[in-house]
Scaffold this active site. Structure first.
Site, PDB file in Angstrom:
ATOM      1  N   LYS A 183      -7.373   4.761   4.890  1.00  0.00           N
ATOM      2  CA  LYS A 183      -6.078   4.548   5.548  1.00  0.00           C
ATOM      3  C   LYS A 183      -5.271   5.837   5.604  1.00  0.00           C
ATOM      4  CE  LYS A 183      -5.475  -0.153   3.773  1.00  0.00           C
ATOM      5  NZ  LYS A 183      -4.620  -1.044   2.959  1.00  0.00           N
ATOM      6  N   ASP A 184      -4.590   6.043   6.715  1.00  0.00           N
ATOM      7  CA  ASP A 184      -3.724   7.221   6.829  1.00  0.00           C
ATOM      8  C   ASP A 184      -2.638   7.214   5.753  1.00  0.00           C
ATOM      9  OD1 ASP A 184      -2.140   5.167   7.942  1.00  0.00           O
ATOM     10  OD2 ASP A 184      -1.885   6.150   9.888  1.00  0.00           O
ATOM     11  N   ARG A 185      -2.004   6.050   5.521  1.00  0.00           N
ATOM     12  CA  ARG A 185      -0.880   6.027   4.571  1.00  0.00           C
ATOM     13  C   ARG A 185      -1.326   6.303   3.145  1.00  0.00           C
ATOM     14  NH1 ARG A 185      -1.497   0.933   6.705  1.00  0.00           N
ATOM     15  NH2 ARG A 185      -1.866  -0.858   5.352  1.00  0.00           N
ATOM     16  N   THR A 194       0.799  -1.224   0.000  1.00  0.00           N
ATOM     17  CA  THR A 194       0.000   0.000   0.000  1.00  0.00           C
ATOM     18  C   THR A 194       0.834   1.278   0.000  1.00  0.00           C
ATOM     19  OG1 THR A 194      -1.816  -1.118   1.085  1.00  0.00           O
ATOM     20  CG2 THR A 194      -1.721   1.282   1.321  1.00  0.00           C
ATOM     21  N   ASP A 249      -3.031   0.932  -5.771  1.00  0.00           N
ATOM     22  CA  ASP A 249      -1.692   0.916  -5.180  1.00  0.00           C
ATOM     23  C   ASP A 249      -0.982  -0.413  -5.420  1.00  0.00           C
ATOM     24  OD1 ASP A 249      -3.582  -0.345  -3.596  1.00  0.00           O
ATOM     25  OD2 ASP A 249      -2.647   0.240  -1.709  1.00  0.00           O
ATOM     26  N   HIS A 250      -1.742  -1.443  -5.746  1.00  0.00           N
ATOM     27  CA  HIS A 250      -1.211  -2.789  -6.027  1.00  0.00           C
ATOM     28  C   HIS A 250      -2.406  -3.662  -6.355  1.00  0.00           C
ATOM     29  CE1 HIS A 250      -2.833  -3.888  -2.120  1.00  0.00           C
ATOM     30  NE2 HIS A 250      -2.229  -2.831  -1.628  1.00  0.00           N
ATOM     31  N   HIS A 301      -8.113  -8.982   1.891  1.00  0.00           N
ATOM     32  CA  HIS A 301      -7.357  -9.666   2.942  1.00  0.00           C
ATOM     33  C   HIS A 301      -8.252 -10.567   3.790  1.00  0.00           C
ATOM     34  CE1 HIS A 301      -3.511  -7.794   2.353  1.00  0.00           C
ATOM     35  NE2 HIS A 301      -3.973  -6.582   2.522  1.00  0.00           N
ATOM     36  N   HIS A 350      -1.073  -9.611  -0.897  1.00  0.00           N
ATOM     37  CA  HIS A 350      -0.361  -9.159  -2.096  1.00  0.00           C
ATOM     38  C   HIS A 350       1.073  -8.918  -1.666  1.00  0.00           C
ATOM     39  CE1 HIS A 350      -0.823  -5.307  -0.048  1.00  0.00           C
ATOM     40  NE2 HIS A 350      -2.057  -5.697   0.186  1.00  0.00           N
TER      41      HIS A 350
HETATM   42 ZN    ZN Z   1      -2.999  -1.499  -0.432  1.00  0.00          ZN
END
Ligand code: ZN
Length: 554
Positions: free
Chosen positions: A173-175, A90, A346-347, A305, A489
């Site tokens: 998500k923060d990231r 991510t 992101d993936h 997930h 992933h």
């Molecule tokens: Zn991700």
């Protein structure tokens, strides 16, 4: 399908959008701002990242889209987009989207890494934290920050040209929010467990307060099964994974389950409602300078997930994005904003082996737990008579660190044996030392032809990356024990690297370009659309999104 109540915020925002449009003349004259927007340049960039939306998942349901995803498919479509790097996670993935750089240059090599030089006891660094700061409250594990991102984002670049430009982000998500917006965000929101927090400089938002109240109410009261469109029916087959059954879940939310809210389509709906609210409140795209709004839809990742990617849970999550995106776009349309959209991921991701083996992929399996760094490291410690665990790492693949307590005299031999131990295992495709990886040039061009060493180089950053990088064979799920997450992933294979890249703007010609593109092409392409010249050498290139004789790259 989307419950009718979920439409209400969009409708309410639409009404306030009309009011705002009447109050605020949109055609601000050139002398009112430092730099006039280039003729024909859009005034709002909407960058949407759908977490873990592989091209495989996106394409699986393509025939059924009728909402926002169908609209985007009328734009400039690159179905073979690539997150080129080996570290398909991510944080690195998001760091490529609005910077134009591979993780080798963004510095975001993984979701986390080890830094044995930090003063604190905990040496693991979260990608989106400032490790020099202590959390203010005990409940916080870290101070969220974009400080580890080594290159500017689109938001920062726009502010250089247009100081009045606004950089706004919202994500589950923060990231995701931090890596797309970077450190210069004016308003930045992410889910904090019970509602969405504001971590930007701007004051609180009435629109977000209203949506947060609804979110807290949903979590407090719980919610029933989400209805899904008929075309998801065929996916509702239960599969046993360890102690759990997945595949036919419908997101019944138990009262008080804030985590369950995030791991369901409900969180994507809330993120898009907030995004629409922020467009109105910040007058994004309506002030004569280009603004950027980054949106991170995280539910697809938690669902992948938690349930794998090929069950009804993923189908429903994608269907919800299709519906909710159109509601969001209709708010922008009603505000008469000239906006350009880019949607990517992101993936990618891989389904659970328990279902894959039943669906024509008999070789899919879970990794041998003997590849956990503790297990390989224990054998090394014995062989070399080390008083400490030889290897440190959080997974049976990816970045593996030599324990810094190992003497300089022994390190080379321990590392060579670690590499030999990993590569001898049939689940391992390759293992390379940091030295071998750094002797390779950062790759460019067609990502399909990049060697494994080049894919590793694309996400390698000295001082953060491991001493040894381990890659598993295709189809190996690196979760030995599926008692919490069942699928993931992070591999260098195309199911994790290949993501859709789609641009949309009113008036561009529809086309589909099957030749590969990279997510690092997005930033140079948007700079082209915005007519911002730059001498910067990016890892990506400008992609002409016009689809006709005009070019957005000149
Ligand atoms: Zn991700």
């Amino acid at each position: 399908m989307k419950p009718i109540t979920a439409l209400l915020p969009a409708v309410a925002l639409l009404a306030s959008a009309c009011a705002a449009a009447q109050e605020q003349p949109r055609n601000i004259t050139a002398n009112a701002v430092a730099e006039p927007v280039e003729a024909n340049a859009p005034t709002l960039v909407v960058a949407i990242s759908v977490d873990q939306l592989s091209s495989d998942l996106f394409e699986q349901y393509r025939a059924h889209y009728t909402g926002g995803l169908a609209r985007l498919l009328d734009g400039a479509v690159f179905p073979n987009g690539y997150q080129g790097q080996a570290a398909t996670e991510t944080c690195p993935g998001h760091s490529t989207i609005l910077t134009g750089y591979l993780p080798a240059n963004t510095g975001i090599i993984a979701n986390g890494w080890a830094d044995f030089t930090v003063a604190r006891d905990r040496k693991e660094i979260y990608c989106a934290e400032d490790a020099t700061l202590e959390p203010q409250q005990n409940a916080e594990r870290y101070v969220a920050s974009a400080i580890n991102l080594m290159v500017p984002t689109l938001g920062a670049r726009l502010k250089e040209v247009y100081p009045d430009s606004r950089n706004v982000a919202v994500a589950g998500k923060d990231r995701a929010a931090l890596m797309m917006a970077g450190p210069t965000a004016d308003a930045i929101y992410w889910y904090t467990g019970g509602d969405f927090g504001n971590f930007g400089a701007s004051s609180s938002s009435a629109a977000v307060d209203r949506i947060n109240e609804k979110v807290r109410g949903t979590i407090a009261n719980g919610a029933g099964a989400i209805r899904y469109p008929e075309w998801c029916d065929t996916r509702a087959i239960p599969f046993r994974v360890g102690e759990r059954i997945v595949g036919d879940g419908r997101f019944v939310l138990e009262p008080g389950d804030g985590r369950g809210f995030l791991a369901s389509p409900r969180s994507d709906s809330a993120v898009l409602d907030i995004a629409a609210g922020l467009v109105i409140e910040h007058k994004l795209g309506g002030r004569g300078v280009p603004d950027v709004l980054s949106i991170g839809l995280s539910a697809t990742d938690y669902v992948g997930h938690g349930y794998g990617t090929n069950g009804i849970e993923s189908c429903l999550t994608v269907a919800n994005i299709d519906t909710e995106l159109e509601a969001f776009f209709s708010v922008l349309d009603a505000s008469d904003i000239d906006y350009v959209v880019v949607l990517t991921a992101d993936h990618g991701g891989l389904d659970i082996p328990e279902r894959a083996t039943a669906q024509g992929a008999p070789a899919a399996h879970r990794v041998d737990p003997a590849l956990e760094p503790e297990a390989i490291g224990a054998a090394l410690s014995e062989q070399f008579d080390l008083p400490v665990p030889a290897l440190l790492g959080d997974a049976p693949f990816g970045d593996i660190y030599l324990n810094p307590a190992i003497s300089a005299a022994q390190r080379a031999a321990v590392l060579a044996q670690a590499k030999a131990s990993y590569t001898a295992h049939p689940d391992v495709a390759a293992a390379y030392t940091s030295e071998e990886i750094m002797a390779t040039a950062v790759p460019q061009g067609d990502p399909r032809g990049w060697s494994l060493l080049e894919r590793l180089r694309a996400s390698h950053y000295p001082g953060r990356s491991g001493n040894l990088l381990v890659l598993l064979q295709p189809g190996v799920t690196p979760i030995p024990d599926p008692s919490s997450y069942v699928a993931t992933h992070g591999s260098p294979w195309d199911y994790d690297r290949r993501v859709p890249i789609i641009f949309w703007r009113e008036g561009i010609s529809n086309f589909e370009q099957p030749l590969p593109a990279l997510t690092v092409d997005i930033l140079p392409s948007l700079m082209g659309v915005l007519s911002i010249d730059s001498d910067t050498q990016f890892d990506g290139i400008c992609r002409d999104i016009m689809g006709g004789p005009e070019s957005s790259c000149e």
